[in-house]
Design an enzyme around this catalytic site. Structure first.
Site, PDB file in Angstrom:
ATOM      1  N   LYS A  93       0.858  -1.214   0.000  1.00 59.46           N
ATOM      2  CA  LYS A  93       0.000   0.000   0.000  1.00 59.46           C
ATOM      3  C   LYS A  93       0.878   1.243   0.000  1.00 59.46           C
ATOM      4  O   LYS A  93       2.059   1.186   0.367  1.00 59.46           O
ATOM      5  CB  LYS A  93      -0.931   0.016   1.217  1.00 59.46           C
ATOM      6  CG  LYS A  93      -0.233  -0.033   2.605  1.00 59.46           C
ATOM      7  CD  LYS A  93       0.191   1.298   3.156  1.00 59.46           C
ATOM      8  CE  LYS A  93       0.910   1.177   4.494  1.00 59.46           C
ATOM      9  NZ  LYS A  93       1.712   2.344   4.867  1.00 59.46           N
ATOM     10  N   ASP A 129      -2.008  -1.927  10.288  1.00 56.38           N
ATOM     11  CA  ASP A 129      -2.237  -1.858   8.840  1.00 56.38           C
ATOM     12  C   ASP A 129      -2.772  -3.163   8.252  1.00 56.38           C
ATOM     13  O   ASP A 129      -3.048  -3.240   7.045  1.00 56.38           O
ATOM     14  CB  ASP A 129      -0.922  -1.534   8.101  1.00 56.38           C
ATOM     15  CG  ASP A 129      -0.474  -0.107   8.336  1.00 56.38           C
ATOM     16  OD1 ASP A 129      -1.289   0.693   8.835  1.00 56.38           O
ATOM     17  OD2 ASP A 129       0.690   0.196   8.021  1.00 56.38           O
TER      18      ASP A 129
HETATM   19  O1  C5P Z   1       0.326  -1.734  14.910  1.00 53.95           O
HETATM   20  P1  C5P Z   1       1.761  -2.003  14.604  1.00 53.95           P
HETATM   21  O2  C5P Z   1       2.336  -3.091  15.468  1.00 53.95           O
HETATM   22  O3  C5P Z   1       2.028  -2.218  13.161  1.00 53.95           O
HETATM   23  O4  C5P Z   1       2.543  -0.647  14.978  1.00 53.95           O
HETATM   24  C1  C5P Z   1       3.934  -0.624  15.106  1.00 53.95           C
HETATM   25  C2  C5P Z   1       4.331   0.562  15.987  1.00 53.95           C
HETATM   26  O5  C5P Z   1       4.070   1.799  15.315  1.00 53.95           O
HETATM   27  C3  C5P Z   1       3.563   0.661  17.290  1.00 53.95           C
HETATM   28  O6  C5P Z   1       4.187  -0.096  18.304  1.00 53.95           O
HETATM   29  C4  C5P Z   1       3.629   2.151  17.585  1.00 53.95           C
HETATM   30  O7  C5P Z   1       4.880   2.474  18.152  1.00 53.95           O
HETATM   31  C5  C5P Z   1       3.599   2.778  16.208  1.00 53.95           C
HETATM   32  N1  C5P Z   1       2.244   3.210  15.809  1.00 53.95           N
HETATM   33  C6  C5P Z   1       1.678   4.336  16.399  1.00 53.95           C
HETATM   34  N2  C5P Z   1       0.423   4.745  16.016  1.00 53.95           N
HETATM   35  C7  C5P Z   1      -0.256   4.073  15.056  1.00 53.95           C
HETATM   36  C8  C5P Z   1       0.309   2.938  14.431  1.00 53.95           C
HETATM   37  C9  C5P Z   1       1.566   2.531  14.829  1.00 53.95           C
HETATM   38  O8  C5P Z   1       2.290   4.968  17.265  1.00 53.95           O
HETATM   39  N3  C5P Z   1      -1.470   4.499  14.687  1.00 53.95           N
END
Ligand code: C5P
Length: 291
Positions: A9, A138
């Site tokens: 994406k 995502d």
């Molecule tokens: O959700 P995911 O594990 O992919 O996110 C990775 C990191 O990115 C999270 O641990 C966080 O530090 C950051 N993040 C965030 N806000 C979001 C998505 C991700 O701070 N909306």
């Protein structure tokens, strides 16, 4: 055997609206699936295992153990279904790592879809989306794909049906950027002082004026500070006059082109010799079982 493709994406917009109590950031973002994809070939096996083949420039190294989103997805499905079957996943990586293109999330989403089929678990689309939400912010989008406005930490999706088709040229330097690092280094008060572009983008889609005048990314400046060659290259992109932006938490920059031919020409004119680059286009689909 089940073969699944996991589409990458880009983020046409990425507004960081607030920092949340749970450590995540509240977002409003327009995401778009693109044709660039990884491929997962999944075979029945006694235990869970995976093997990764990486194409040139994609990643120097990737974990093939429980840290990989594919095996995390498989474990989650086993836990929720009580299924004890195994599988071997051969993952071919075309999507670069630490690029802001959702590659890991797309692989996790594709594994959910493929293993649900292989193990005949019968989870519905909505149930798979709930599991995807647990895997990563995502993953829900990369499972469903197309064009969507995503809210919350990125997991609340409203599909958009009239975002115009575009050719894209992707450019990524050797340096990558981890999502958590990009969010940590953001001064969100400064970012949220910039008016959110997502709503202007949506309005333009509704009114059939050009939404691509509203490409935006609140994480961009802090990522540019950490990878100065991105800022230098961005000046070259600016000079082309075509719309461009950083995708997600970087380090990929994308340029929009009206035709495939122009995209190919821009790629060869602009790409620095040691950068990864790729010509692709928008796609209406996310993770997909192809055989
Ligand atoms: O959700 P995911 O594990 O992919 O996110 C990775 C990191 O990115 C999270 O641990 C966080 O530090 C950051 N993040 C965030 N806000 C979001 C998505 C991700 O701070 N909306």
């Amino acid at each position: 055997m089940v073969t699944v493709i996991a589409r990458a994406k880009v983020n046409y917009t990425l507004d960081v609206l607030a920092k949340r109590e749970d450590g995540y950031h509240e977002l409003a973002t327009v995401m778009q699936s693109i044709r660039l994809h990884d491929k997962l070939c999944i075979e029945p096996a006694e235990r869970l295992s995976m093997q990764i083949e990486t194409k040139a420039g994609v990643a120097p190294w990737l974990p093939d153990d429980e840290r990989n989103d594919v095996l995390r997805a498989a474990r989650l499905l086993q836990q929720r279904s009580g299924c004890r079957a195994g599988a071997h996943v051969q993952l071919t990586k075309y999507i670069p790592v630490q690029a802001g293109l959702g590659g890991g999330s797309a692989d996790g989403a594709a594994a959910l879809l493929g293993l649900n089929r292989l193990w005949q678990l019968g989870f519905s689309e909505d149930e798979l989306a709930d599991l995807a939400e647990e895997l990563g912010s995502d993953c829900v989008f990369t499972l469903k794909g197309g064009s969507a406005c995503c809210r919350g930490r990125g997991e609340r999706i409203e599909p958009l049906h009239r975002v115009p088709f575009r050719w894209l040229v992707l450019f990524k330097p050797l340096a990558g950027m981890s999502t958590s690092r990009a969010f940590q280094s953001l001064d969100w008060r400064e970012a949220s002082a910039e008016p959110p572009a997502t709503f202007s983008f949506l309005e333009a889609v509704q009114k059939s004026t050009s939404p691509f005048l509203h490409l935006s990314n609140h994480l961009r400046e802090s990522v540019f500070q950490q990878i100065p060659e991105l800022a230098r290259f961005a000046r070259r992109l600016d000079a082309t006059g075509y719309p461009w932006q950083m995708s997600g938490s970087g380090s990929t920059l994308f340029l929009l082109a009206p035709s495939r031919q122009e995209a190919n020409e821009l790629r060869s004119q602009l790409v620095p010799w040691d950068w990864w680059s790729f010509v692709t286009c928008s796609s209406a689909r996310g993770a997909e079982i192809v055989e």
